[in-house]
Design a protein around this motif. Structure first.
Motif, PDB file in Angstrom:
ATOM      1  N   MET A   1      53.586  37.432  54.049  1.00 20.76           N
ATOM      2  CA  MET A   1      51.946  37.552  54.207  1.00 20.76           C
ATOM      3  C   MET A   1      51.881  36.397  54.726  1.00 20.76           C
ATOM      4  O   MET A   1      50.833  36.316  55.966  1.00 20.76           O
ATOM      5  N   MET A   2      52.612  35.277  54.988  1.00 20.77           N
ATOM      6  CA  MET A   2      52.361  34.163  55.852  1.00 20.77           C
ATOM      7  C   MET A   2      52.516  34.165  57.283  1.00 20.77           C
ATOM      8  O   MET A   2      51.707  33.870  58.061  1.00 20.77           O
ATOM      9  N   HIS A   3      53.606  35.044  57.716  1.00 20.22           N
ATOM     10  CA  HIS A   3      53.766  35.450  58.843  1.00 20.22           C
ATOM     11  C   HIS A   3      52.685  36.237  59.557  1.00 20.22           C
ATOM     12  O   HIS A   3      52.001  36.084  60.674  1.00 20.22           O
ATOM     13  N   THR A   4      52.085  37.313  58.702  1.00 15.50           N
ATOM     14  CA  THR A   4      50.827  38.158  59.193  1.00 15.50           C
ATOM     15  C   THR A   4      49.589  37.213  59.217  1.00 15.50           C
ATOM     16  O   THR A   4      49.047  37.310  60.229  1.00 15.50           O
ATOM     17  N   LEU A   5      49.378  36.132  58.280  1.00  9.49           N
ATOM     18  CA  LEU A   5      48.281  35.592  58.271  1.00  9.49           C
ATOM     19  C   LEU A   5      48.166  34.664  59.611  1.00  9.49           C
ATOM     20  O   LEU A   5      47.574  34.345  60.364  1.00  9.49           O
ATOM     21  N   LEU A   6      49.636  33.945  59.922  1.00 13.01           N
ATOM     22  CA  LEU A   6      49.477  33.165  61.162  1.00 13.01           C
ATOM     23  C   LEU A   6      49.545  33.830  62.418  1.00 13.01           C
ATOM     24  O   LEU A   6      49.307  33.351  63.559  1.00 13.01           O
ATOM     25  N   GLN A   7      49.568  35.265  62.309  1.00  9.71           N
ATOM     26  CA  GLN A   7      49.492  35.899  63.705  1.00  9.71           C
ATOM     27  C   GLN A   7      47.942  36.491  63.635  1.00  9.71           C
ATOM     28  O   GLN A   7      47.563  37.010  64.869  1.00  9.71           O
ATOM     29  N   THR A   8      47.133  36.174  62.602  1.00  4.27           N
ATOM     30  CA  THR A   8      45.811  36.783  62.754  1.00  4.27           C
ATOM     31  C   THR A   8      44.934  35.500  62.776  1.00  4.27           C
ATOM     32  O   THR A   8      45.113  34.474  63.691  1.00  4.27           O
ATOM     33  N   ASP A   9      43.938  35.545  62.168  1.00  4.52           N
ATOM     34  CA  ASP A   9      42.991  34.542  62.080  1.00  4.52           C
ATOM     35  C   ASP A   9      42.963  33.386  61.057  1.00  4.52           C
ATOM     36  O   ASP A   9      41.972  32.499  61.006  1.00  4.52           O
ATOM     37  N   LEU A  10      43.947  33.229  60.524  1.00  8.28           N
ATOM     38  CA  LEU A  10      44.282  32.185  59.380  1.00  8.28           C
ATOM     39  C   LEU A  10      43.341  32.226  58.209  1.00  8.28           C
ATOM     40  O   LEU A  10      43.144  31.054  57.503  1.00  8.28           O
ATOM     41  N   ARG A  11      42.752  33.398  58.021  1.00  7.57           N
ATOM     42  CA  ARG A  11      42.046  33.487  56.945  1.00  7.57           C
ATOM     43  C   ARG A  11      42.364  34.452  55.526  1.00  7.57           C
ATOM     44  O   ARG A  11      43.012  35.325  56.198  1.00  7.57           O
ATOM     45  N   PHE A  12      42.432  34.340  54.633  1.00  4.70           N
ATOM     46  CA  PHE A  12      42.813  35.250  53.462  1.00  4.70           C
ATOM     47  C   PHE A  12      41.756  34.764  52.197  1.00  4.70           C
ATOM     48  O   PHE A  12      41.175  33.977  52.016  1.00  4.70           O
ATOM     49  N   GLY A  13      41.879  35.780  51.441  1.00  8.71           N
ATOM     50  CA  GLY A  13      41.165  35.845  50.156  1.00  8.71           C
ATOM     51  C   GLY A  13      41.942  35.355  48.916  1.00  8.71           C
ATOM     52  O   GLY A  13      43.171  35.361  48.698  1.00  8.71           O
ATOM     53  N   VAL A  14      41.299  34.359  48.122  1.00  7.71           N
ATOM     54  CA  VAL A  14      41.702  33.865  47.080  1.00  7.71           C
ATOM     55  C   VAL A  14      40.979  34.078  45.844  1.00  7.71           C
ATOM     56  O   VAL A  14      39.916  34.261  45.708  1.00  7.71           O
ATOM     57  N   ILE A  15      41.570  34.777  44.872  1.00  6.59           N
ATOM     58  CA  ILE A  15      41.059  35.154  43.727  1.00  6.59           C
ATOM     59  C   ILE A  15      41.623  34.706  42.248  1.00  6.59           C
ATOM     60  O   ILE A  15      42.899  34.821  42.236  1.00  6.59           O
ATOM     61  N   TYR A  16      40.873  34.356  41.337  1.00  9.66           N
ATOM     62  CA  TYR A  16      41.455  33.700  40.129  1.00  9.66           C
ATOM     63  C   TYR A  16      42.122  34.846  39.283  1.00  9.66           C
ATOM     64  O   TYR A  16      41.456  35.881  39.253  1.00  9.66           O
ATOM     65  N   SER A  17      43.219  34.449  38.730  1.00 11.28           N
ATOM     66  CA  SER A  17      43.849  35.715  37.679  1.00 11.28           C
ATOM     67  C   SER A  17      44.706  34.706  36.793  1.00 11.28           C
ATOM     68  O   SER A  17      45.361  33.636  37.166  1.00 11.28           O
ATOM     69  N   ASP A  18      44.545  35.221  35.620  1.00  8.94           N
ATOM     70  CA  ASP A  18      45.287  34.500  34.571  1.00  8.94           C
ATOM     71  C   ASP A  18      45.782  35.705  33.428  1.00  8.94           C
ATOM     72  O   ASP A  18      45.027  36.848  33.383  1.00  8.94           O
ATOM     73  N   SER A  19      46.702  35.572  32.448  1.00  9.86           N
ATOM     74  CA  SER A  19      47.211  36.408  31.707  1.00  9.86           C
ATOM     75  C   SER A  19      45.828  36.831  30.526  1.00  9.86           C
ATOM     76  O   SER A  19      45.986  37.865  29.822  1.00  9.86           O
ATOM     77  N   ALA A  20      45.200  35.803  30.324  1.00  5.87           N
ATOM     78  CA  ALA A  20      44.214  35.820  29.180  1.00  5.87           C
ATOM     79  C   ALA A  20      42.980  36.871  29.710  1.00  5.87           C
ATOM     80  O   ALA A  20      42.561  37.624  29.057  1.00  5.87           O
ATOM     81  N   THR A  21      42.399  36.556  30.989  1.00  5.79           N
ATOM     82  CA  THR A  21      41.190  37.186  31.363  1.00  5.79           C
ATOM     83  C   THR A  21      41.388  38.125  32.569  1.00  5.79           C
ATOM     84  O   THR A  21      40.626  38.799  32.858  1.00  5.79           O
ATOM     85  N   GLY A  22      42.714  38.360  33.197  1.00 10.08           N
ATOM     86  CA  GLY A  22      42.970  39.130  34.173  1.00 10.08           C
ATOM     87  C   GLY A  22      42.534  38.593  35.630  1.00 10.08           C
ATOM     88  O   GLY A  22      42.606  37.422  35.586  1.00 10.08           O
ATOM     89  N   THR A  23      42.412  39.588  36.440  1.00 12.93           N
ATOM     90  CA  THR A  23      41.992  39.248  37.706  1.00 12.93           C
ATOM     91  C   THR A  23      40.317  39.242  37.836  1.00 12.93           C
ATOM     92  O   THR A  23      39.811  40.223  37.582  1.00 12.93           O
ATOM     93  N   ALA A  24      39.761  38.088  38.509  1.00 10.34           N
ATOM     94  CA  ALA A  24      38.385  37.931  38.590  1.00 10.34           C
ATOM     95  C   ALA A  24      37.917  38.875  39.679  1.00 10.34           C
ATOM     96  O   ALA A  24      38.636  39.212  40.574  1.00 10.34           O
ATOM     97  N   ASP A  25      36.468  39.360  39.699  1.00 13.58           N
ATOM     98  CA  ASP A  25      35.919  40.182  40.877  1.00 13.58           C
ATOM     99  C   ASP A  25      35.438  39.199  41.896  1.00 13.58           C
ATOM    100  O   ASP A  25      35.357  39.983  43.107  1.00 13.58           O
ATOM    101  N   VAL A  26      35.318  38.070  41.679  1.00 10.81           N
ATOM    102  CA  VAL A  26      34.566  37.218  42.964  1.00 10.81           C
ATOM    103  C   VAL A  26      35.812  36.365  43.253  1.00 10.81           C
ATOM    104  O   VAL A  26      36.578  35.566  42.250  1.00 10.81           O
ATOM    105  N   GLY A  27      35.729  36.143  44.440  1.00 13.04           N
ATOM    106  CA  GLY A  27      37.031  35.197  45.032  1.00 13.04           C
ATOM    107  C   GLY A  27      36.265  34.346  46.202  1.00 13.04           C
ATOM    108  O   GLY A  27      34.914  34.476  46.493  1.00 13.04           O
ATOM    109  N   CYS A  28      37.172  33.715  46.894  1.00 17.39           N
ATOM    110  CA  CYS A  28      36.555  32.896  48.090  1.00 17.39           C
ATOM    111  C   CYS A  28      37.569  33.063  49.114  1.00 17.39           C
ATOM    112  O   CYS A  28      38.802  33.121  48.899  1.00 17.39           O
TER     113      CYS A  28
END
Length: 181
Positions: A1-28
């Motif tokens: 992923m990092m190599h792809t990221l460094l070849q593009t615009d250096l932006r990526f999505g971050v989303i919260y996930s844990d074993s209790a609640t799963g993956t959130a729908d909203v990220g940054c």
């Protein structure tokens, strides 16, 4: 992923996930502002949060998640009567008190916390405040999902007020029983 990221615009999505609640729908969106490749092919990154998004549909899951998203912006306050500037000032005041008391309890010099808002408007300030709630990822996620600045500031104010009450009680105990630090 990092190599792809460094070849593009250096932006990526971050989303919260844990074993209790799963993956959130909203990220940054995170933007890499500085990076350093380490000798073992890992990276040291400094990133800055950007705009928020809601996941519409997962497009791909391997080797990393790719999704279609909608961008989120804060809506005007539901009742339109909230003084967001006043709320932001109150939140800043609570933050200063929490920092001062926390420093006192931890034996750090008591210095006045200066301009925490750094001329930020209420909305970006509310996101800054949420970012300081380290160790409380579910609360941070709940704040990220709010689409009303006044509601976010009110929730942060309540959290900071509760923290201040706790620190005040701890400080009183420490004053009465100095050896129990």
């Amino acid at each position: 992923m990092m190599h792809t990221l460094l070849q593009t615009d250096l932006r990526f999505g971050v989303i919260y996930s844990d074993s209790a609640t799963g993956t959130a729908d909203v990220g940054c969106v995170g933007e890499v502002v500085k990076h350093e490749k380490l000798v073992d092919d890992r990276f040291f990154l400094i990133c800055k949060g950007q705009e928020r998004f809601r996941v519409n549909k997962l497009v791909r899951s391997k080797p990393y998640l790719v999704a279609e998203v909608n961008w989120l912006e804060d809506r005007p306050s539901a009742n339109g009567e909230d003084d967001v500037e006043g709320l932001a000032n109150e939140v800043e005041s609570y933050m200063k008190d929490v920092i001062r008391l926390s420093n006192r309890l931890n034996g750090k010099p008591e210095k006045e916390a200066t301009d925490l808002r750094r001329n930020l408007f209420p909305t970006p300030f509310s996101f800054f405040v949420g970012s300081t709630f380290e160790g409380a990822p579910r609360e941070q996620q709940a704040l990220l999902e709010l689409e009303d600045t006044a509601m976010r500031l009110k929730r942060e104010k309540e959290t900071l007020r509760n923290t201040l009450n706790y620190l005040s009680a701890a400080s009183a105990v420490k004053d009465v029983f100095p050896s129990s630090s």
